[in-house]
Scaffold this motif. Structure first.
Motif, PDB file in Angstrom:
ATOM      1  N   ALA A 121     -18.614  -4.790-112.399  1.00 36.25           N
ATOM      2  CA  ALA A 121     -17.996  -4.639-111.077  1.00 36.25           C
ATOM      3  C   ALA A 121     -17.868  -5.988-110.383  1.00 36.25           C
ATOM      4  CB  ALA A 121     -18.809  -3.663-110.222  1.00 36.25           C
ATOM      5  N   TRP A 122     -18.899  -6.813-110.457  1.00 38.27           N
ATOM      6  CA  TRP A 122     -18.843  -8.137-109.827  1.00 38.27           C
ATOM      7  C   TRP A 122     -17.753  -8.982-110.467  1.00 38.27           C
ATOM      8  CZ3 TRP A 122     -19.195 -13.104-111.544  1.00 38.27           C
ATOM      9  CH2 TRP A 122     -19.223 -14.081-110.552  1.00 38.27           C
ATOM     10  N   MET A 123     -17.662  -8.978-111.790  1.00 39.30           N
ATOM     11  CA  MET A 123     -16.650  -9.771-112.481  1.00 39.30           C
ATOM     12  C   MET A 123     -15.238  -9.382-112.035  1.00 39.30           C
ATOM     13  SD  MET A 123     -18.287  -9.680-116.323  1.00 39.30           S
ATOM     14  CE  MET A 123     -16.935 -10.497-117.153  1.00 39.30           C
ATOM     15  N   LEU A 124     -15.016  -8.079-111.895  1.00 40.42           N
ATOM     16  CA  LEU A 124     -13.679  -7.599-111.538  1.00 40.42           C
ATOM     17  C   LEU A 124     -13.400  -7.783-110.050  1.00 40.42           C
ATOM     18  CD1 LEU A 124     -13.566  -4.366-113.717  1.00 40.42           C
ATOM     19  CD2 LEU A 124     -12.751  -6.664-114.294  1.00 40.42           C
ATOM     20  N   GLU A 125     -14.377  -7.474-109.216  1.00 40.16           N
ATOM     21  CA  GLU A 125     -14.174  -7.583-107.767  1.00 40.16           C
ATOM     22  C   GLU A 125     -14.098  -9.023-107.297  1.00 40.16           C
ATOM     23  OE1 GLU A 125     -17.259  -5.174-106.018  1.00 40.16           O
ATOM     24  OE2 GLU A 125     -16.526  -3.392-107.068  1.00 40.16           O
ATOM     25  N   SER A 126     -14.809  -9.925-107.959  1.00 34.29           N
ATOM     26  CA  SER A 126     -14.758 -11.344-107.576  1.00 34.29           C
ATOM     27  C   SER A 126     -13.442 -11.988-107.988  1.00 34.29           C
ATOM     28  CB  SER A 126     -15.914 -12.112-108.212  1.00 34.29           C
ATOM     29  OG  SER A 126     -15.699 -12.292-109.610  1.00 34.29           O
ATOM     30  N   GLY A 127     -12.726 -11.339-108.899  1.00 35.45           N
ATOM     31  CA  GLY A 127     -11.466 -11.886-109.386  1.00 35.45           C
ATOM     32  C   GLY A 127     -11.615 -12.842-110.551  1.00 35.45           C
ATOM     33  N   SER A 128     -12.824 -12.992-111.078  1.00 32.79           N
ATOM     34  CA  SER A 128     -12.997 -13.917-112.199  1.00 32.79           C
ATOM     35  C   SER A 128     -12.409 -13.361-113.498  1.00 32.79           C
ATOM     36  CB  SER A 128     -14.474 -14.269-112.403  1.00 32.79           C
ATOM     37  OG  SER A 128     -15.198 -13.156-112.893  1.00 32.79           O
ATOM     38  N   HIS A 129     -12.383 -12.038-113.609  1.00 34.61           N
ATOM     39  CA  HIS A 129     -11.870 -11.393-114.819  1.00 34.61           C
ATOM     40  C   HIS A 129     -10.963 -10.221-114.465  1.00 34.61           C
ATOM     41  CE1 HIS A 129     -15.125 -13.652-116.630  1.00 34.61           C
ATOM     42  NE2 HIS A 129     -14.591 -13.393-117.816  1.00 34.61           N
ATOM     43  N   MET A 130     -10.133  -9.870-115.437  1.00 32.15           N
ATOM     44  CA  MET A 130      -9.297  -8.670-115.342  1.00 32.15           C
ATOM     45  C   MET A 130      -9.631  -7.774-116.518  1.00 32.15           C
ATOM     46  SD  MET A 130      -5.546 -10.303-114.520  1.00 32.15           S
ATOM     47  CE  MET A 130      -4.744  -8.709-114.564  1.00 32.15           C
ATOM     48  N   LEU A 131      -9.805  -6.488-116.242  1.00 38.18           N
ATOM     49  CA  LEU A 131      -9.949  -5.478-117.282  1.00 38.18           C
ATOM     50  C   LEU A 131      -8.625  -4.729-117.321  1.00 38.18           C
ATOM     51  CD1 LEU A 131     -11.769  -4.046-119.364  1.00 38.18           C
ATOM     52  CD2 LEU A 131     -12.416  -2.465-117.520  1.00 38.18           C
ATOM     53  N   LEU A 132      -8.036  -4.686-118.501  1.00 38.99           N
ATOM     54  CA  LEU A 132      -6.721  -4.076-118.646  1.00 38.99           C
ATOM     55  C   LEU A 132      -6.782  -2.936-119.646  1.00 38.99           C
ATOM     56  CD1 LEU A 132      -5.652  -7.591-118.809  1.00 38.99           C
ATOM     57  CD2 LEU A 132      -4.367  -6.123-117.275  1.00 38.99           C
ATOM     58  N   ARG A 133      -6.083  -1.860-119.317  1.00 40.11           N
ATOM     59  CA  ARG A 133      -5.968  -0.725-120.214  1.00 40.11           C
ATOM     60  C   ARG A 133      -4.581  -0.767-120.824  1.00 40.11           C
ATOM     61  NH1 ARG A 133      -6.473   4.709-117.311  1.00 40.11           N
ATOM     62  NH2 ARG A 133      -4.262   4.378-116.931  1.00 40.11           N
ATOM     63  N   VAL A 134      -4.516  -0.791-122.156  1.00 36.26           N
ATOM     64  CA  VAL A 134      -3.235  -0.772-122.855  1.00 36.26           C
ATOM     65  C   VAL A 134      -2.873   0.687-123.108  1.00 36.26           C
ATOM     66  CG1 VAL A 134      -1.899  -1.519-124.854  1.00 36.26           C
ATOM     67  CG2 VAL A 134      -3.765  -2.965-123.989  1.00 36.26           C
ATOM     68  N   GLU A 135      -1.704   1.060-122.617  1.00 38.53           N
ATOM     69  CA  GLU A 135      -1.183   2.409-122.770  1.00 38.53           C
ATOM     70  C   GLU A 135       0.071   2.348-123.622  1.00 38.53           C
ATOM     71  OE1 GLU A 135      -0.304   3.358-118.734  1.00 38.53           O
ATOM     72  OE2 GLU A 135      -2.405   3.322-118.111  1.00 38.53           O
ATOM     73  N   GLY A 136       0.461   3.497-124.132  1.00 42.17           N
ATOM     74  CA  GLY A 136       1.719   3.568-124.871  1.00 42.17           C
ATOM     75  C   GLY A 136       2.898   3.187-123.990  1.00 42.17           C
ATOM     76  N   ALA A 137       3.906   2.626-124.601  1.00 41.00           N
ATOM     77  CA  ALA A 137       5.068   2.151-123.841  1.00 41.00           C
ATOM     78  C   ALA A 137       5.948   3.307-123.357  1.00 41.00           C
ATOM     79  CB  ALA A 137       5.882   1.176-124.689  1.00 41.00           C
ATOM     80  N   GLY A 138       5.606   4.519-123.710  1.00 43.49           N
ATOM     81  CA  GLY A 138       6.393   5.655-123.229  1.00 43.49           C
ATOM     82  C   GLY A 138       7.276   6.108-124.300  1.00 43.49           C
TER      83      GLY A 138
END
Length: 135
Positions: A118-135
């Protein structure tokens, strides 16, 4: 309050691709911008819901590319198949049952506890990304 359910508009990635990817430690991730396409090897986590998670420093070129254009191509190393998708930023509150998986796979990046992630994401130091199907 964040929903821990799958986004009804999100498409999971094909299970056949995920099954092949599960035998690897890294995936090759392509992204694009006006200058062309770039590709990097990354650690990943596969959700039982059919998504791939990526964790990256927010200041990286790939993060900048994904903010401008969410398209990605995941390629299994050593000539394996590819799968196009889109990345969506997610917060630690959005993970639900995927949180233990994320902490396990990305502990070496500093996400050893829910609070650290939570700290990593809220501080802006890191991004967690979810890869979804392109549709």
């Amino acid at each position: 309050m964040p929903s821990h359910e799958a986004d009804p508009l999100a498409s999971p990635l094909p299970q056949e691709f995920l099954d092949q990817l599960s035998n690897h430690e890294e995936v090759l991730v392509s992204s694009r911008d006006a200058s062309g396409t770039g590709r990097v090897a990354m650690w990943f986590a596969i959700s039982p819901r059919g998504y791939v998670y990526l964790l990256t420093p927010s200041f990286s070129l790939k993060a900048q590319r994904w903010q401008a254009d969410p398209w990605v191509r995941l390629t299994i190393p050593n000539g394996g198949p590819s799968q196009a998708g889109v990345v969506r930023p997610v917060g630690s509150d959005d993970l639900g049952d995927d949180l233990p998986l994320i902490l396990s796979r990305f502990a070496m990046s500093g996400a050893v506890t829910a609070e650290a992630l939570a700290w990593m994401l809220e501080s802006g130091s890191h991004m967690l990304l979810r890869v979804e199907g392109a549709g």
